[in-house]
Enzyme design. Structure first.
Site, PDB file in Angstrom:
ATOM      1  N   GLN A 106      72.679  74.888  49.816  1.00  0.00           N
ATOM      2  CA  GLN A 106      73.017  73.960  50.899  1.00  0.00           C
ATOM      3  C   GLN A 106      74.278  74.448  51.595  1.00  0.00           C
ATOM      4  OE1 GLN A 106      74.805  69.986  50.551  1.00  0.00           O
ATOM      5  NE2 GLN A 106      72.926  69.166  51.449  1.00  0.00           N
ATOM      6  N   TYR A 159      79.749  64.929  57.693  1.00  0.00           N
ATOM      7  CA  TYR A 159      80.383  66.238  57.788  1.00  0.00           C
ATOM      8  C   TYR A 159      80.217  66.800  59.204  1.00  0.00           C
ATOM      9  CZ  TYR A 159      80.903  65.634  52.792  1.00  0.00           C
ATOM     10  OH  TYR A 159      81.243  65.129  51.568  1.00  0.00           O
ATOM     11  N   ARG A 167      69.270  68.506  56.036  1.00  0.00           N
ATOM     12  CA  ARG A 167      69.526  67.164  55.497  1.00  0.00           C
ATOM     13  C   ARG A 167      70.214  66.314  56.560  1.00  0.00           C
ATOM     14  NH1 ARG A 167      72.730  64.211  50.486  1.00  0.00           N
ATOM     15  NH2 ARG A 167      70.779  64.122  49.337  1.00  0.00           N
ATOM     16  N   GLY A 189      69.472  62.501  42.710  1.00  0.00           N
ATOM     17  CA  GLY A 189      70.824  63.003  42.581  1.00  0.00           C
ATOM     18  C   GLY A 189      71.444  62.732  41.233  1.00  0.00           C
ATOM     19  N   ARG A 190      72.175  61.615  41.117  1.00  0.00           N
ATOM     20  CA  ARG A 190      72.900  61.321  39.874  1.00  0.00           C
ATOM     21  C   ARG A 190      71.969  61.259  38.674  1.00  0.00           C
ATOM     22  NH1 ARG A 190      74.448  58.234  43.708  1.00  0.00           N
ATOM     23  NH2 ARG A 190      73.401  56.379  42.913  1.00  0.00           N
TER      24      ARG A 190
END
Length: 362
Positions: free
Chosen positions: A98, A177, A224, A316-317
């Site tokens: 990424q 971002y 993404r 994810g987590r």
């Protein structure tokens, strides 16, 4: 309808299942953004994912604002990534890098210079730095003549990713971002061809994607996005007006797949009452669509496939604490809980010591 354990072609990448590992910043690289040895163990442990999307990885020193995150701008970094991708491939997995420019979401003590963004704005709160948390700074707006250099940084990082053995790349255009700071109207106040209308605000995303695709091939590129609600202070007054044209542009380029981070009102990492855009995006995006955010059960993930909205789900987590997550979900086995105190703690604890199922049972 497909199930989570059916194979899928994500562009040029064949995935044996539809449980992807989402990008997870872990802060285990060196101060210079060089991967370390235990990162090979971490990623190889999770090679049963249909596809691993690496932690966000800086495209340049001046684009990496998170301390101890890895980069892909130097030969030293490329060489250090090779054992990581080799370990994943030996374990039967696939991994893409990424690509990340943090924009205003960093600090001069990490960047080595004032943060840059679409406009002179500042994130509320504090940034992670090498010396603990410090107040975010006002970003310097990128000059028009600087933007081609940013686009070339993405191209260089793509070439480096392929040289390091990655199977492809993902452009990080989400979570507040740099590219997201250009996309959304509460952060972009430009009056040139990169600001104002949705067509102008998606220009940087489109140009970066076209350039990266020219290096890697369209089928080895994904993107993404986080289209619904506030993300680290970045938001838009009319998300559909900007994100639907953006997705149409990505579809026309021919990217391998699109990943959407869509938190809801009860999210554990980001919450919003703005409805998901994925049903509308599904109507205009003809390629595989991957959904992300707070999918921590098999039923919740499968439901999105059954609805026909998603083709795959990125976890994810849940993947952070369960290196063998696909097998645990397939068999209904209990899940390990992650420890937030070790998410960015730099050492092996909470990183490579979560037990796999057979170890836990023993």
């Amino acid at each position: 309808m497909p199930n989570l354990f059916d194979p899928i072609d994500l562009g040029a990448i064949h995935a044996p299942n539809r449980l992807l590992m989402a990008p997870l910043t872990r802060g285990r690289a060196s101060r210079d953004g060089v991967p370390v040895a235990m990162m090979a163990d971490y990623y190889a442990q999770r090679a049963s994912a249909g596809l691993i999307i690496s932690e966000a990885t800086g495209i340049s020193r001046t684009g990496l604002g998170w301390p101890y995150a890895p980069g892909l701008w130097s030969d030293e970094q490329v060489e250090a990534w090779k054992p990581v991708t080799d370990a994943v491939h030996r374990a039967g997995g696939r991994i893409v890098a990424q690509l990340w420019h943090t924009g205003r979401q960093g600090h001069s003590s990490v960047y080595g210079a004032q943060p840059v963004s679409s406009s002179a704005t500042r994130t509320e709160g504090q940034a992670h730095t090498f010396d603990g948390k410090q107040d975010f700074e006002v970003a310097r707006p990128l000059a028009l003549e600087e933007i081609p250099g940013i686009i070339e940084d993405y191209a260089t990082a793509t070439r480096n990713a392929l040289a390091a053995g990655f199977d492809g790349v993902q452009i990080h255009a989400a979570n507040g971002y740099l590219i997201d700071q250009f996309l959304r109207d509460n952060a972009n106040f430009r009056d040139d061809r990169y600001g104002g209308s949705p067509e102008n605000r998606i220009r940087l995303l489109r140009e970066v994607t076209e350039r990266v695709a020219a290096v890697a091939g369209e089928g080895r590129v994904s993107v993404r996005l986080s289209p619904n609600g506030d993300s680290q202070g970045v938001d838009d007054s009319d998300p559909a007006a900007v994100f639907l044209p953006a997705v149409k542009a990505l579809d026309a380029i021919g990217i391998g797949f699109l990943e959407l981070r869509e938190p809801g009102p009860d999210g554990t990492f980001g919450r919003t009452d703005v409805p998901p855009l994925s049903p509308q995006i599904r109507d205009v995006f003809s390629r595989p669509l991957v959904l992300n955010s707070d999918y921590d059960t098999r039923d919740a993930a499968q439901a999105k496939l059954d609805e026909g909205v998603a083709d795959a789900i990125s976890f994810g987590r849940t993947f952070l604490a369960n290196p063998d997550l696909p097998e645990r979900l397939r068999t209904g086995a209990p899940l390990n809980e992650s420890n937030p105190k070790t998410w960015y703690s730099r050492g092996p604890e909470g990183y490579i010591d979560y037990p796999a199922l057979e170890t836990a049972e023993a």
